[in-house]
Design a protein around this motif. Structure first.
Motif, PDB file in Angstrom:
ATOM      1  N   UNK A 106      38.580  24.790  48.753  1.00  0.00           N
ATOM      2  CA  UNK A 106      37.624  25.181  49.792  1.00  0.00           C
ATOM      3  C   UNK A 106      37.259  26.653  49.651  1.00  0.00           C
ATOM      4  N   UNK A 107      36.157  27.015  50.261  1.00  0.00           N
ATOM      5  CA  UNK A 107      35.785  28.427  50.307  1.00  0.00           C
ATOM      6  C   UNK A 107      36.815  29.177  51.149  1.00  0.00           C
ATOM      7  N   UNK A 108      37.149  30.383  50.709  1.00  0.00           N
ATOM      8  CA  UNK A 108      38.136  31.187  51.423  1.00  0.00           C
ATOM      9  C   UNK A 108      37.418  32.198  52.309  1.00  0.00           C
ATOM     10  N   UNK A 109      37.760  32.215  53.574  1.00  0.00           N
ATOM     11  CA  UNK A 109      37.156  33.138  54.528  1.00  0.00           C
ATOM     12  C   UNK A 109      37.686  34.546  54.293  1.00  0.00           C
ATOM     13  N   UNK A 110      36.788  35.493  54.074  1.00  0.00           N
ATOM     14  CA  UNK A 110      37.150  36.896  53.867  1.00  0.00           C
ATOM     15  C   UNK A 110      36.926  37.630  55.186  1.00  0.00           C
ATOM     16  N   UNK A 111      38.014  37.975  55.873  1.00  0.00           N
ATOM     17  CA  UNK A 111      37.925  38.500  57.234  1.00  0.00           C
ATOM     18  C   UNK A 111      37.536  39.975  57.274  1.00  0.00           C
ATOM     19  N   UNK A 112      38.078  40.792  56.390  1.00  0.00           N
ATOM     20  CA  UNK A 112      37.870  42.240  56.479  1.00  0.00           C
ATOM     21  C   UNK A 112      36.401  42.654  56.401  1.00  0.00           C
ATOM     22  N   UNK A 113      35.600  42.118  55.470  1.00  0.00           N
ATOM     23  CA  UNK A 113      34.175  42.501  55.472  1.00  0.00           C
ATOM     24  C   UNK A 113      33.475  42.172  56.797  1.00  0.00           C
ATOM     25  N   UNK A 114      33.884  41.087  57.419  1.00  0.00           N
ATOM     26  CA  UNK A 114      33.315  40.731  58.719  1.00  0.00           C
ATOM     27  C   UNK A 114      33.658  41.773  59.771  1.00  0.00           C
ATOM     28  N   UNK A 115      34.931  42.184  59.806  1.00  0.00           N
ATOM     29  CA  UNK A 115      35.371  43.155  60.807  1.00  0.00           C
ATOM     30  C   UNK A 115      34.827  44.551  60.523  1.00  0.00           C
ATOM     31  N   UNK A 116      34.626  44.881  59.243  1.00  0.00           N
ATOM     32  CA  UNK A 116      34.176  46.229  58.873  1.00  0.00           C
ATOM     33  C   UNK A 116      32.672  46.415  59.035  1.00  0.00           C
ATOM     34  N   UNK A 117      31.928  45.324  59.038  1.00  0.00           N
ATOM     35  CA  UNK A 117      30.471  45.406  59.090  1.00  0.00           C
ATOM     36  C   UNK A 117      30.023  45.939  60.454  1.00  0.00           C
ATOM     37  N   UNK A 118      29.361  47.104  60.496  1.00  0.00           N
ATOM     38  CA  UNK A 118      28.928  47.642  61.810  1.00  0.00           C
ATOM     39  C   UNK A 118      27.913  46.758  62.514  1.00  0.00           C
ATOM     40  N   UNK A 119      27.279  45.845  61.779  1.00  0.00           N
ATOM     41  CA  UNK A 119      26.329  44.938  62.411  1.00  0.00           C
ATOM     42  C   UNK A 119      27.028  43.822  63.184  1.00  0.00           C
ATOM     43  N   UNK A 120      28.308  43.607  62.895  1.00  0.00           N
ATOM     44  CA  UNK A 120      29.071  42.611  63.643  1.00  0.00           C
ATOM     45  C   UNK A 120      29.509  43.226  64.968  1.00  0.00           C
ATOM     46  N   UNK A 121      28.969  42.736  66.064  1.00  0.00           N
ATOM     47  CA  UNK A 121      29.259  43.315  67.376  1.00  0.00           C
ATOM     48  C   UNK A 121      30.082  42.395  68.262  1.00  0.00           C
ATOM     49  N   UNK A 122      30.053  41.092  67.980  1.00  0.00           N
ATOM     50  CA  UNK A 122      30.805  40.136  68.803  1.00  0.00           C
ATOM     51  C   UNK A 122      31.465  39.117  67.882  1.00  0.00           C
ATOM     52  N   UNK A 123      32.755  38.887  68.076  1.00  0.00           N
ATOM     53  CA  UNK A 123      33.481  37.819  67.392  1.00  0.00           C
ATOM     54  C   UNK A 123      34.041  36.897  68.467  1.00  0.00           C
ATOM     55  N   UNK A 124      33.686  35.629  68.405  1.00  0.00           N
ATOM     56  CA  UNK A 124      34.119  34.646  69.395  1.00  0.00           C
ATOM     57  C   UNK A 124      35.118  33.698  68.748  1.00  0.00           C
ATOM     58  N   UNK A 125      36.341  33.686  69.255  1.00  0.00           N
ATOM     59  CA  UNK A 125      37.376  32.768  68.771  1.00  0.00           C
ATOM     60  C   UNK A 125      37.368  31.538  69.679  1.00  0.00           C
ATOM     61  N   UNK A 126      37.053  30.405  69.117  1.00  0.00           N
ATOM     62  CA  UNK A 126      36.905  29.205  69.926  1.00  0.00           C
ATOM     63  C   UNK A 126      37.671  28.055  69.291  1.00  0.00           C
ATOM     64  N   UNK A 127      37.912  27.021  70.068  1.00  0.00           N
ATOM     65  CA  UNK A 127      38.655  25.870  69.594  1.00  0.00           C
ATOM     66  C   UNK A 127      39.363  25.200  70.758  1.00  0.00           C
ATOM     67  N   UNK A 128      40.095  24.156  70.462  1.00  0.00           N
ATOM     68  CA  UNK A 128      40.826  23.437  71.502  1.00  0.00           C
ATOM     69  C   UNK A 128      41.961  24.300  72.055  1.00  0.00           C
ATOM     70  N   UNK A 129      42.534  23.877  73.177  1.00  0.00           N
ATOM     71  CA  UNK A 129      43.641  24.617  73.771  1.00  0.00           C
ATOM     72  C   UNK A 129      44.915  24.505  72.946  1.00  0.00           C
ATOM     73  N   UNK A 130      45.713  25.568  72.959  1.00  0.00           N
ATOM     74  CA  UNK A 130      47.020  25.535  72.324  1.00  0.00           C
ATOM     75  C   UNK A 130      47.035  25.676  70.820  1.00  0.00           C
ATOM     76  N   UNK A 131      45.961  26.215  70.231  1.00  0.00           N
ATOM     77  CA  UNK A 131      45.921  26.350  68.772  1.00  0.00           C
ATOM     78  C   UNK A 131      46.086  27.789  68.310  1.00  0.00           C
ATOM     79  N   UNK A 132      46.309  28.714  69.241  1.00  0.00           N
ATOM     80  CA  UNK A 132      46.536  30.108  68.858  1.00  0.00           C
ATOM     81  C   UNK A 132      45.310  30.992  68.937  1.00  0.00           C
ATOM     82  N   UNK A 133      44.346  30.662  69.795  1.00  0.00           N
ATOM     83  CA  UNK A 133      43.138  31.494  69.905  1.00  0.00           C
ATOM     84  C   UNK A 133      43.467  32.902  70.391  1.00  0.00           C
ATOM     85  N   UNK A 134      44.347  32.994  71.397  1.00  0.00           N
ATOM     86  CA  UNK A 134      44.657  34.304  71.975  1.00  0.00           C
ATOM     87  C   UNK A 134      45.301  35.218  70.940  1.00  0.00           C
TER      88      UNK A 134
END
Length: 444
Positions: A24-52
């Motif tokens: 599968x494609x591997x998600x590269x997190x750091x470029x997402x977090x470093x990009x100044x154009x990224x202003x909102x990150x929404x963590x979503x999913x079912x309950x009890x999966x570690x969103x917090x």
């Protein structure tokens, strides 16, 4: 981001390292977090999966990489506050101490009722706002009406973004029965407040004077009588009083809900679907992926939490179980010259001496080599069975994950290993953030 071919080749040759993401494609997190154009990150999913935990770890990593971040959690368990070294969180962002680097990390926990109160106070004059806040129906609505928490999470997100005080807002969505509630709630609450029943109840107030009274006496008497029987006279009166007071703010609910919905569709927003490698959680994740695509919302990838690994992946479950059985039932196969006389000797196997007396005789020789050897065999067999259980679990997780990636090959995935305990401090969150960034689950 596609995986490097050399890295994929290395993965295929070394399965014992626990790396299982080559297909599968591997998600590269750091470029997402470093990009100044990224202003909102929404963590979503079912309950009890570690969103917090995921939201907190991403917020900490972004802050320590130089950004000014606020994490908005809706988790009432207050684990986020504890892990960040804060006594408690409320509706006001609080600075988190102990972070490294040049950025800042702030955290807050949604106070649903307080946020609703703020909306009322912002869109009504003081006298009308006081009447609304004191209304019993409003108090029930603001404290527990279905969808209110999700709506107010969206409302608070809109408030934070409008202030333009933070480089990045990380949202931990509510622990809903369904992950889709977060997207549906604003429209549901807006539809309720703009619905036909509400318009009927506000009609007398809008008409005003004698016309309003005539409408109320003639056109509403039958309806209010019926509703009074269904809801109770006092509740209906509270609803009508609430509606009359809220009349000027109803349109604002729908307007703000639409604005926040468009904010979630904007290029500066990134959705991360969080799931565990379990059938129900990944089914919910698949629904959410499809819903985000249908709504034209930007999905960055899937965070697969609590993935198990093994440092002995070359030893299959079948071989481990066979070895355990040989150790536990020594007479099935020849164990070698050193044990043949003791375990396979015709003098003991089928002799007049019973197994119980044989066991007693061995037990009487405290510390004897035979006793030590059997203890080691039992311990080894137990460890082999534990390993077999682990390999079977890995196989189930892999099949579940493969079904998801086969259905959604376009979704980048990052795996986070199952840890032996909960995350309690910044060091634990920092560790999770590093694993999110590398995408490599720990082999053990």
């Amino acid at each position: 981001m596609s995986p490097d071919p050399a890295e994929a080749s290395e993965t295929a040759e070394e399965p014992e390292k626990g790396r299982r993401l080559s297909p599968a494609r591997v998600l590269d997190v750091d470029p997402l977090l470093d990009d100044p154009k990224t202003r909102i990150v929404v963590c979503c999913g079912a309950g009890g999966v570690g969103k917090t935990t995921t939201a907190a770890a991403l917020g900490l990593r972004a802050a320590e990489r130089g950004r000014k971040v606020v994490v908005l959690t809706i988790d009432p368990a207050k684990r986020l506050a504890q892990s960040m070294g804060i006594d408690s969180l409320d509706n006001v962002p609080r600075r988190v101490k102990g972070t490294e680097g040049d950025g800042e990390l702030h955290a807050m926990m949604l106070d649903m009722k307080r946020t609703f109160d703020e909306v009322v106070e912002a869109h009504a004059d003081p006298e009308r706002a006081a009447a609304i806040l004191a209304n019993p129906f409003y108090q029930s609505l603001s404290a527990g009406f279905a969808g209110t928490q999700e709506y107010m999470a969206m409302e608070k997100l809109g408030q934070l973004r409008a202030r333009d005080e933070w480089d990045l807002i990380v949202v931990d969505t509510p622990p809903s029965r369904s992950a889709l509630d977060f997207l549906d709630a604003p429209k549901r609450l807006g539809s309720f407040l703009d619905g036909r029943l509400i318009r009927l109840l506000t009609a007398p107030a809008k008409l005003g004077g004698r016309a309003g009274m005539a409408f109320l006496n003639v056109g509403m008497s039958m309806m209010t009588g019926t509703l009074g029987k269904l809801l109770g006279g006092q509740l209906l009166k509270d609803v009508q009083t609430f509606v009359a007071a809220m009349d000027t703010t109803f349109g604002g609910f729908r307007t703000r809900a639409d604005a926040t919905y468009k904010l979630l569709q904007a290029p500066g927003t990134a959705f991360l679907v969080v799931a565990a490698p379990e059938r129900d959680a990944l089914r919910e994740a698949a629904y959410f992926v499809e819903r985000l695509a249908a709504e034209d919302m930007p999905l960055m990838g899937l965070v697969l939490n609590r993935v198990h690994g093994s440092g002995a992946g070359r030893l299959s479950a079948e071989r481990a179980l066979a070895a355990a059985e040989n150790l536990e039932e020594p007479r099935i196969v020849d164990q070698g010259n050193g044990k043949a006389g003791l375990r396979n000797s015709p003098d003991t196997y089928g002799s007049s001496q019973s197994p119980a007396s044989e066991t007693a005789a061995i037990a009487s020789e405290e510390g004897s080599p035979a006793d030590t050897e059997r203890s080691v065999d039992r311990l080894t067999a137990g460890l082999l069975r534990l390993h077999a259980d682990r390999m079977q679990l890995l196989s189930r997780e892999q099949r579940t994950r493969d079904r998801f990636t086969a259905r959604h090959p376009e979704v980048a995935v990052v795996e986070v290993p199952a840890l032996p305990g909960d995350v309690h401090d910044l060091a634990g969150l920092r560790d999770i953030g590093e694993r999110l960034a590398t995408g490599r689950p720990d082999p053990t």
